[in-house]
Design an enzyme around this catalytic site. Structure first.
Site, PDB file in Angstrom:
ATOM      1  N   LEU A 122     -28.020  16.927  37.627  1.00  0.00           N
ATOM      2  CA  LEU A 122     -29.040  16.187  36.879  1.00  0.00           C
ATOM      3  C   LEU A 122     -28.572  15.850  35.470  1.00  0.00           C
ATOM      4  O   LEU A 122     -28.950  14.831  34.901  1.00  0.00           O
ATOM      5  CB  LEU A 122     -30.324  17.024  36.783  1.00  0.00           C
ATOM      6  CG  LEU A 122     -31.122  17.235  38.067  1.00  0.00           C
ATOM      7  CD1 LEU A 122     -32.225  18.261  37.835  1.00  0.00           C
ATOM      8  CD2 LEU A 122     -31.714  15.910  38.542  1.00  0.00           C
ATOM      9  N   GLY A 123     -27.764  16.727  34.906  1.00  0.00           N
ATOM     10  CA  GLY A 123     -27.302  16.490  33.541  1.00  0.00           C
ATOM     11  C   GLY A 123     -26.463  17.653  33.048  1.00  0.00           C
ATOM     12  O   GLY A 123     -26.136  18.579  33.789  1.00  0.00           O
ATOM     13  N   PRO A 129     -24.032  22.835  33.163  1.00  0.00           N
ATOM     14  CA  PRO A 129     -24.591  21.770  34.012  1.00  0.00           C
ATOM     15  C   PRO A 129     -25.929  22.165  34.620  1.00  0.00           C
ATOM     16  O   PRO A 129     -26.211  23.345  34.828  1.00  0.00           O
ATOM     17  CB  PRO A 129     -23.527  21.598  35.102  1.00  0.00           C
ATOM     18  CG  PRO A 129     -22.822  22.912  35.160  1.00  0.00           C
ATOM     19  CD  PRO A 129     -22.830  23.447  33.764  1.00  0.00           C
ATOM     20  N   ASP A 240     -34.904  26.654  18.363  1.00  0.00           N
ATOM     21  CA  ASP A 240     -34.107  25.483  18.748  1.00  0.00           C
ATOM     22  C   ASP A 240     -35.014  24.368  19.280  1.00  0.00           C
ATOM     23  O   ASP A 240     -34.726  23.764  20.307  1.00  0.00           O
ATOM     24  CB  ASP A 240     -33.062  25.878  19.799  1.00  0.00           C
ATOM     25  CG  ASP A 240     -31.948  24.830  19.923  1.00  0.00           C
ATOM     26  OD1 ASP A 240     -31.757  24.027  18.976  1.00  0.00           O
ATOM     27  OD2 ASP A 240     -31.260  24.802  20.962  1.00  0.00           O
TER      28      ASP A 240
END
Length: 423
Positions: A122-123, A129, A240
């Site tokens: 997916l990304g 990953p 974050d």
């Protein structure tokens, strides 16, 4: 005389033997007492240096312990202690992770099959990953794999599992499982079909975001942070917050994700160094190395202006914000072109005002997340109230028009009846 002398010698010998025996018994007693006193001291030191973090959420779970600074002298070098703690973590991490409430553990083979041998990517994130997977139950999930060259590691993995194992909220991404097998560390999340806010704003996605959706996203994020800061026990600081860590489900509801850098608001005596993402980091944190809830508020302020402008922090967003703050309608000049003519400019200005308050240089001047959440909610409530008023007005007008039409029909019928009488 000889007999008496023998008796004296025997008495002296017996006395010496008894004295030696008594001395030995006293010596052994002292050794035993010292040994047990030392063991008690060590036990007390361990109980002081390691305090279990409280837990909450649906069900309870034992979280990882936070080392607290103390005045007890501990024998051995600092490196020896670290090696000992690392050894204990390696031996006990599986048992500790397995104790997290409600989070199933999967084998490497389970994940390999669900991701079709890790081919459905997916990304890629800072952790590693991310793959789309269909579990044996038919549930569609996202699997995040810790890459060997990742800047994050076991500590972040441990934090993610422990935090999401006890925190549950509709605006936090749900962790549905994890895997520690064959040297791999993987996290299994609910699948968020609309991806990240960053991709929707900057990724050239076919689907854009209208103003209603952006306002709702701001409200959803504020609810998620509000739960972390004011609902969790102990409170959690995300550390974050950024548009890449805001994910959207099929209904376009936003959820806060990626808790690898999160920290519970308890003092642990350690300086973990500068953490976060450039462009979202509180300037006061950079100066003092002290990350607080108000640092999360600063990051949220940046996200608010991303929603308004679709300008990434790496593209000098701060400079645009500073220029816009010079006039009450300055935000109009940096409004995302996709929103031109399709939004209520007063709502945009009100949201920008909230963003400016979040970005105050002095942390104490920034609002709490509860105040932010209420302010964003008021914008939405005013919108709904106006829509209701317009709806009522529209209904009243419709009824009035209907009555006029009915009256015209009646007049027409009366006129036709008069004509017939005249004839």
């Amino acid at each position: 005389m000889a007999h008496k002398a023998n008796l004296v010698i025997i008495g002296i010998s017996v006395g010496l033997a008894l004295g030696i025996l008594i001395a030995l018994l006293v010596f052994c007693a002292i050794r035993w007492y010292k040994k047990h006193a030392h063991l008690r001291r060590c036990t007390n030191e361990r109980s002081v240096t390691t305090v279990p973090i409280r837990s909450n959420g649906f069900g309870t779970s034992t979280d990882f312990s936070a080392s607290l600074s103390n005045t007890v002298a501990v024998k051995g070098s600092e490196s020896g202690r670290k090696n000992s703690q690392f050894f204990l973590w390696n031996n006990q991490k599986k048992d500790r992770l397995a104790s997290v409430s409600g989070i199933p553990k999967y084998s490497y083979k389970d994940i390999q099959k669900a991701t079709q041998n890790f081919t459905t990517i997916l990304g890629q994130g800072s952790f590693g990953p991310v793959y789309k997977a269909t579990m044996a139950t038919g549930e569609v999930v996202a699997v995040k794999v810790l890459a060997s060259d990742s800047k994050q590691g076991e500590r972040e993995f441990q934090t993610e599992v422990s935090v999401l194992g006890r925190l549950h909220h509709r605006n936090l991404v749900n962790l549905v499982g994890y895997c520690v097998d064959k040297g791999q560390h993987m996290l299994v999340y609910e699948f968020m079909s609309n991806g990240s806010l960053a991709n929707l704003l900057y990724g050239g996605e076919d689907r854009g975001l209208n103003w209603d959706e952006r306002l709702q996203i701001a409200l959803d994020i504020s609810h998620g942070i509000e739960y972390l800061h004011e609902g969790a026990v102990p409170p959690v600081i995300h550390r974050d917050l950024k548009s890449a860590n805001i994910l959207l489900d099929g209904s376009m509801r936003a959820k806060v994700a990626d808790f690898g850098l999160s920290k519970e608001e308890v003092f642990d005596g350690r300086n973990s160094g500068l953490k976060g993402t450039y462009g979202y980091i509180d300037p006061m944190y950079i100066t003092t190395s002290n990350f607080t809830m108000k640092s999360d508020i600063y990051s949220f302020g940046v996200i608010i202006f991303e929603l308004i402008t679709a300008i990434h922090p790496h593209q000098n967003l701060t400079e645009y914000i500073n220029l816009a703050s010079m006039s009450p309608d300055g935000v109009d000049e940096i409004l995302d072109k996709q929103l031109a003519g399709g939004c209520n400019i007063e709502e945009v200005r009100n949201l920008a005002s909230i963003g400016h308050r979040c970005l105050q240089k002095t942390p104490r001047r920034r609002p709490s997340i509860g105040e932010v959440s209420q302010a964003v909610l008021k914008i939405k409530q005013r919108r709904l109230a106006k829509e209701d008023t317009m709806s009522f007005a529209s209904k009243d007008l419709s009824r009035a028009v209907s009555r006029i039409e009915d009256q015209q029909v009646e007049l027409s019928m009366m006129a036709s009846s008069k004509d017939r009488v005249t004839e």
